[in-house]
Design a protein around this motif. Structure first.
Motif, mmCIF file in Angstrom:
data_model
loop_
_atom_site.group_PDB
_atom_site.id
_atom_site.type_symbol
_atom_site.label_atom_id
_atom_site.label_comp_id
_atom_site.label_asym_id
_atom_site.label_seq_id
_atom_site.Cartn_x
_atom_site.Cartn_y
_atom_site.Cartn_z
ATOM 1 N N ARG A 853 57.252 28.103 70.110
ATOM 2 C CA ARG A 853 56.086 27.927 69.272
ATOM 3 C C ARG A 853 55.238 26.803 69.843
ATOM 4 O O ARG A 853 55.737 25.899 70.529
ATOM 5 C CB ARG A 853 56.479 27.606 67.827
ATOM 6 C CG ARG A 853 56.930 28.799 67.031
ATOM 7 C CD ARG A 853 55.746 29.728 66.767
ATOM 8 N NE ARG A 853 56.147 30.889 65.990
ATOM 9 C CZ ARG A 853 56.566 32.036 66.509
ATOM 10 N NH1 ARG A 853 56.686 32.134 67.824
ATOM 11 N NH2 ARG A 853 56.868 33.045 65.730
ATOM 12 N N ARG A 854 53.918 26.866 69.561
ATOM 13 C CA ARG A 854 53.027 25.820 70.029
ATOM 14 C C ARG A 854 53.020 24.641 69.040
ATOM 15 O O ARG A 854 53.360 24.805 67.860
ATOM 16 C CB ARG A 854 51.614 26.365 70.191
ATOM 17 C CG ARG A 854 51.505 27.427 71.259
ATOM 18 C CD ARG A 854 50.056 27.821 71.472
ATOM 19 N NE ARG A 854 49.953 28.870 72.486
ATOM 20 C CZ ARG A 854 48.781 29.362 72.932
ATOM 21 N NH1 ARG A 854 47.654 28.905 72.418
ATOM 22 N NH2 ARG A 854 48.770 30.280 73.874
ATOM 23 N N VAL A 855 52.612 23.515 69.556
ATOM 24 C CA VAL A 855 52.511 22.318 68.726
ATOM 25 C C VAL A 855 51.505 22.573 67.614
ATOM 26 O O VAL A 855 50.397 23.092 67.858
ATOM 27 C CB VAL A 855 52.085 21.096 69.586
ATOM 28 C CG1 VAL A 855 51.805 19.877 68.701
ATOM 29 C CG2 VAL A 855 53.168 20.761 70.601
ATOM 30 N N GLY A 856 51.887 22.243 66.388
ATOM 31 C CA GLY A 856 51.014 22.417 65.244
ATOM 32 C C GLY A 856 51.250 23.694 64.479
ATOM 33 O O GLY A 856 50.751 23.853 63.355
ATOM 34 N N GLU A 857 51.948 24.673 65.068
ATOM 35 C CA GLU A 857 52.229 25.926 64.374
ATOM 36 C C GLU A 857 53.386 25.745 63.406
ATOM 37 O O GLU A 857 54.154 24.786 63.487
ATOM 38 C CB GLU A 857 52.557 27.037 65.362
ATOM 39 C CG GLU A 857 51.380 27.439 66.214
ATOM 40 C CD GLU A 857 51.720 28.579 67.159
ATOM 41 O OE1 GLU A 857 50.785 29.173 67.711
ATOM 42 O OE2 GLU A 857 52.939 28.869 67.332
ATOM 43 N N THR A 858 53.513 26.672 62.452
ATOM 44 C CA THR A 858 54.575 26.641 61.452
ATOM 45 C C THR A 858 55.782 27.398 61.967
ATOM 46 O O THR A 858 55.665 28.480 62.550
ATOM 47 C CB THR A 858 54.091 27.262 60.135
ATOM 48 O OG1 THR A 858 52.955 26.521 59.666
ATOM 49 C CG2 THR A 858 55.188 27.231 59.092
#
Length: 1165
Positions: A853-858
């Motif tokens: 997952r990318r930074v900031g995603e849930t």
């Protein structure tokens, strides 16, 4: 004897080589330049020459036809004979046999053999007393033998004969001659010494006896009586249709050959240098006569040779040669039918030819026909006698030839010289002029056939008969002749009713049952006689009523309001008087009820019939012969009354049951059935429900819409028609209970309770669903206990207060306004005792690999598991407990959820999950990777500048964003404008050469790093600029060694253990590199997978994929991917487990495992 007839035309032809120079084998044929096909045989050693063999063909009439049909293709000729019949000679009254043999070793069946005389006479039809044809077969030698026996030969038997044999496409033919000589006792009254003269004065064969004088003396009388006729001139001037008649009249048996020669005579005559005067085109001589051939040579020293049918003629008593100056003469004495041939004479290389025709002596009529008078039916014989036995004689009637066919009424009888025409039963049309014709004469006579006088022995008598009795008329006449019967001048033909009899002189007319129409005047007329025998027949008939069409009881039914016209047929002679009555009232010929009378019937007419008109009517007939009466019942009927309103007794989902009572009045005719109609309550349109009558008073309408109000009504039907409709029924609404609930299963069990769950019914219907009733009973009893006194609208219910260790049976019913549905039973008894279920983590497929997952995603992960009772779940990150302030963990009975609202790179790591049930546990590991954009490359250096090129190098960034660097983006900017332009994107190496720069400009360069999240936020720029010098300088290329890219196979991403769901496609993925490109092979349980449609294999850019289509539990096992190239091999393997699940027991879409199987969360798929 008169000289032979000469023709006006001559023909000169080139002479062929002498026969002695040709030596063909026996049976072979040779063909001259302008001659027809002629077989020539080599003379035997004794000097006697064999008769020439000639090809023959079938009979035909018309110019040109004989020559055309006579041409045989040599390719179709084959030598079938191994022994051919030889020419022979026999005395009058003697016997002779001709033999032909055919070898059968190459033949599959018997060959076809035919014997002919002349060119066209088939001897098979002449077999009898004097001619016999025999055949035999010898099995050892395989030879067919065919024999022709001539018994008691006569002079007219002499001539040329032919034997033909054929088998499929093979054909062979052989000609031979028969010479019949007259015995010394044949003519005792002739002085033989007077004919004893020498012939051929001055020749070598002088002294031979010449019997031509005897033949001349026998023919003197006939020749004096008949003028000499030139047959050649007749044929040349005659119509082709008359050729056969001329041939018969003048005794020509070989008409076909004669026509062929006639055509040859018409060819253009060529001039000859050797012959001053050649032979005439043709010569004619009577049989037994003498003929003279003469040519005149231009050079008397030339050697001359005579030929007959291609064979050289030698001097003998028959053939006499004379030389007179330039003239060369050939005499042929005592001509027979074998002398009828083609002759030619050769002088050097030239040839002159002619045709000789020998004519049979004419057949004379020695006793002519006599006029005859006879009566019809008598036997008639017309006889004549001719000069020869078994001569060919033709009979004619009024100039039309009569044939002796089996179906002909004329029969021809031959007894030696006597010929008789027989008519067994003479008829009137046999009266005619009959004639007989031979080749030398004819005779005719008149036959008159008359009728005998007719006498009437028994005349017809007048008769009076009653109707139905037999009419029998009989008469007798003096002659046995046919006749015709007439009634009132009309011809009567025999039929099934009318019988006509004729026996001898008696004629009878019989009608078994007389009818009125049979009355009249009858007459018999004999055939061929102008008389008739009349009589009268009178038929008497008392009056009678014909009531056959009225049916049982003479009842007539009429519909009320309609008109009745009842016609009663009547008979009687004279016509009877008719009277109608009803009770004491007579019916007149006027009014609403009236009677109409006709010659053959009487009608009762009732206009607009009423029910009061019902009752008996009397009809009475009377005439002088008697009377007849009858009663006729008139019944007036009407449509029935309508039934009462029907009652609806039962209602279903789309049906109902209705009943009604029959109508009070059936209209005078029995009720046949009912029609039923229905309509929606709010509609005015009625629809019929049955098109066939309903015989009962109950009916079940179907196919109604559930929840809609309906009304029904009934019509009564009798033979007259349909009644008015009944009153509508009370309105009703079709409703139905639901179908049973589905998928009833155990959700959980404790020591005192059982929790059940189920799915709603498949079909609920318009009545809806009010709730469910849960019932249970203990095993071994039939008493069902309601677990929920009040309906529950949930699909899950817990039954409490159960004794531990007991077994119960559970069922569930759905309830709506129509009632309870059929129950749904749990298939097995349920043990009330909590069961320990070992823990099992059902890790979803996407979590078996690194979860990125990318930074900031849930991050929201749901991991289902199973385990009872009271499973305990614990989490660790990288071996340490999870900080619940940063990561939220929520556990339920069936799954656990890990939730990160806003992911950071510090959340990356290895998460360990453990599920414990008592002393049992299960573990799973999840790799979570939080990625971000990378930092810029470290240092960008200008390594070299040459020409229009700049070589750059740099170092990868220190921060890769927690993901692999996928490439670089290079930009350039002119020092003057400092506007940046991209020159390369997605570049993978850390050094690059920038080309096509502008000379004289100075450039700066910067580079961005790139990973899966995108480009770095900043770029690294070169510290110094690169000047592209205007003055070119020679660039010295560095020397590089070739890089060896060879590499043995290496799996960069291995296979991972996978769980698959039965019925859903599954894939196994891995990646491999190697140079040369490795060959990929997939194995299952160490067995190579080949040509199996269940598996699909892909390989793209080093990524290897195996797709398993709709796997089943049998597809589970160990799968191996093997990569092989010339440098080595590598392989990886994994385990595949296939599970069978059922969805939607607790919640829609949620999987469920039966019989202790593992459970999965729906989000796993």
């Amino acid at each position: 004897m008169p000289e032979p007839t000469k023709k006006d035309e001559t023909e000169t032809e080139s002479a062929p080589p002498p026969p002695e120079q040709k030596t063909p084998q026996e049976g072979e044929t040779g063909k001259g330049k302008d001659e027809d096909d002629t077989s020539v045989s080599t003379p035997p050693a004794d000097g006697m020459s064999k008769p020439a063999e000639r090809k023959d063909s079938v009979w035909s009439i018309g110019e040109g036809a004989p020559e055309e049909t006579e041409k045989h293709d040599d390719s179709q000729r084959s030598t079938l004979f191994i022994e051919k019949p030889q020419s022979g000679s026999v005395s009058v009254g003697g016997n002779i046999t001709f033999i032909a043999k055919v070898e059968a070793k190459d033949l599959l069946r018997k060959p076809n053999v035919k014997w002919f005389k002349g060119k066209w006479m088939d001897l098979a039809s002449k077999a009898g007393k004097h001619l016999q044809l025999k055949e035999s077969f010898e099995r050892h030698s395989k030879i067919h033998t065919f024999e022709m026996h001539i018994i008691q030969a006569k002079e007219n038997y002499a001539g040329n004969y032919r034997c033909e044999v054929s088998y499929k496409d093979k054909f062979d033919s052989c000609s031979f001659d028969l010479e019949v000589t007259e015995s010394s006792q044949a003519a005792p009254s002739i002085d033989i010494r007077s004919a004893f003269k020498r012939s051929g004065d001055g020749q070598d064969d002088a002294g031979e006896l010449d019997f031509s004088g005897l033949l001349k003396r026998r023919e003197i009388k006939q020749q004096e009586e008949e003028p000499e006729v030139d047959v050649w001139e007749l044929l040349k001037n005659a119509n082709p249709s008359e050729y056969e008649k001329i041939a018969f009249q003048y005794g020509i048996t070989d008409l076909r050959g004669m026509l062929k020669r006639l055509k040859r005579m018409r060819r253009e005559v060529k001039k000859s240098a050797a012959f001053a005067k050649g032979l005439d085109p043709a010569y004619q001589v009577d049989k037994g006569g003498k003929v003279r051939f003469m040519v005149e040579l231009a050079d008397p020293t030339v050697e001359l040779k005579w030929y007959k049918n291609g064979q050289e003629i030698r001097p003998s008593a028959k053939y006499i040669f004379e030389h007179k100056g330039n003239q060369r003469i050939l005499f042929i004495n005592n001509c027979t039918m074998t002398d009828d041939a083609r002759y030619y004479v050769t002088a050097g290389d030239e040839k002159c030819s002619t045709e000789l025709f020998v004519r049979d002596p004419p057949i004379l009529v020695t006793k002519g026909l006599e006029d005859t008078n006879t009566y019809v039916g008598e036997r008639v014989e017309l006889s004549c006698e001719v000069s020869e036995d078994d001569a060919n004689v033709k009979w004619f009637k009024n100039g039309v030839e009569l044939t002796n066919e089996p179906k002909s009424r004329y029969r021809i009888k031959v007894e030696g010289k006597k010929h008789t025409l027989i008519i067994e039963e003479a008829a009137k049309n046999d009266s005619a002029t009959y004639s007989v014709m031979t080749t030398g004469g004819q005779s005719e006579a008149k036959l008159s056939v008359d009728l005998r006088p007719l006498k009437i022995s028994l005349a017809l008598e007048d008769q009076t008969v009653r109707l139905g009795q037999e009419i029998h008329l009989k008469c007798e006449i003096s002659e046995n002749v046919e006749g015709k019967w007439y009634k009132n001048g009309q011809l009567i033909e025999a039929s099934d009713r009318v019988k006509l009899y004729h026996k001898g002189r008696i004629h009878r007319f019989v009608i078994a049952s007389a009818a009125v129409d049979d009355e009249g005047e009858y007459m018999f007329v004999p055939d061929a006689y102008n008389i008739n025998i009349p009589c009268k027949v009178h038929v008497v008939d008392p009056p009678k009523l014909h009531l056959d069409g009225l049916g049982e009881g003479n009842t007539v039914t009429v519909v009320a309001g309609s008109k009745l016209r009842l016609e009663i047929p009547i008979t009687g002679e004279p016509t009877p008087k008719v009277m109608w009555s009803k009770g004491d009232k007579w019916i007149t010929d006027s009014g609403r009820i009236r009677a109409e009378t006709y010659p053959d019937s009487s009608c009762l007419v009732i206009d607009a019939a009423e029910r009061e008109d019902s009752g008996p009517f009397r009809i009475m007939l009377k005439n002088e012969a008697g009377e007849d009466t009858a009663l006729i019942n008139i019944k007036v009927v009407d449509v029935p009354d309508p039934p009462q309103a029907p009652n609806v007794t039962e209602v279903g989902e789309d049906w109902c049951t209705m009943t009604w009572e029959p109508p009070a009045n059936d209209g005078g005719s029995p009720i046949l059935g009912y029609f039923i109609e229905r309509k929606k309550k709010q509609s005015s349109r009625w629809m019929r429900l049955n098109f066939e009558l309903c015989k009962e008073t109950t009916f079940e309408p179907k196919k109604m819409i559930e929840g809609v109000a309906y009304e029904v009504r009934v019509f009564a039907v009798n033979a007259i028609g349909i009644s008015k409709p009944s009153m509508p029924s009370k309105s009703f609404v079709p409703l139905a209970v639901t179908s049973p609930p589905t998928l009833l299963a155990v959700d959980s069990v404790t020591d005192t309770s059982v929790t059940m769950k189920w799915r709603p019914p498949d079909h609920i219907g318009a009545a809806g669903l009010d709730g469910y009733v849960v019932e249970y009973c203990f095993e071994g009893t039939d008493e069902w206990i309601v677990a929920n006194p009040e309906l529950t609208d949930k699909t899950k219910f817990t039954i409490n207060g159960l004794p531990t260790g007991s077994k119960i049976l559970v069922r569930v019913k759905a309830v709506n306004a129509a009632g309870e549905s059929e129950p749904r039973y749990h298939p097995q008894p349920i043990l009330v005792k909590e069961v320990v279920e070992p823990p099992k983590i059902r890790l979803p497929r996407h979590l078996k690999q690194t979860y990125t997952r990318r930074v900031g995603e849930t991050v929201n992960l749901v991991i289902p598991f199973q385990g009872r009772p009271r499973a305990k779940v614990s989490w660790q990150k990288n071996g340490s407990p999870i900080d619940k302030n940063q990561i939220n963990i929520r556990n339920t009975e069936n799954d656990t959820i890990i939730f990160i609202r806003k992911a950071e790179r510090s959340h990356s790591g290895e998460y360990n999950m453990k599920v414990e049930v008592e002393n049992l546990e299960d573990k799973a590991t999840i790799d979570i990777q939080i990625v971000d954009r990378p930092g810029p490359p470290e240092v960008v250096t200008i390594e070299d500048v040459w020409g229009e090129n700049v070589n750059l190098s740099w170092k990868p960034p220190k921060d890769d964003g927690n993901a692999a660097i996928t490439g670089y983006t290079i930009q350039k900017a002119d020092k003057k404008s400092m506007e940046w332009f991209t020159v390369m994107e997605h570049y993978h190496r850390t050094c690059a050469t920038i080309n096509e720069l502008v000379i004289g400009n100075e450039y700066y360069f910067r580079i961005f790093a790139e990973n899966m999240c995108g480009l770095s936020e900043d770029a690294t720029m070169t510290k110094e600029s690169a000047l592209i010098a205007k003055d070119g300088k020679v660039y010295k290329y560095p020397v590089y060694d070739d890089f060896d890219f060879s590499e043995r196979p290496l799996f960069t991403q291995p296979l991972v253990n996978t769980f698959a769901v039965a019925g859903y496609n599954a894939t196994l993925n891995c990646s491999v590199r190697g140079n040369p490109k490795p060959k990929i092979t997939w194995l299952k349980n160490k067995v190579v997978i080949m040509n199996d449609p269940k598996y699909r294999m892909f390989s793209n850019q080093g990524v290897c994929t195996l797709e398993i289509r709709k796997p089943s539990p049998y597809d589970g096992g160990t799968y191996t991917c093997q990569a092989v190239n010339e440098l080595g091999e590598a392989e990886v393997d994994c385990k595949l487990e296939v599970k069978v699940i059922y969805h939607g027991v607790i919640n829609p879409g949620e999987p469920f495992f039966l019989a202790g199987s593992n459970q999965l969360h729906s989000k796993d798929f």
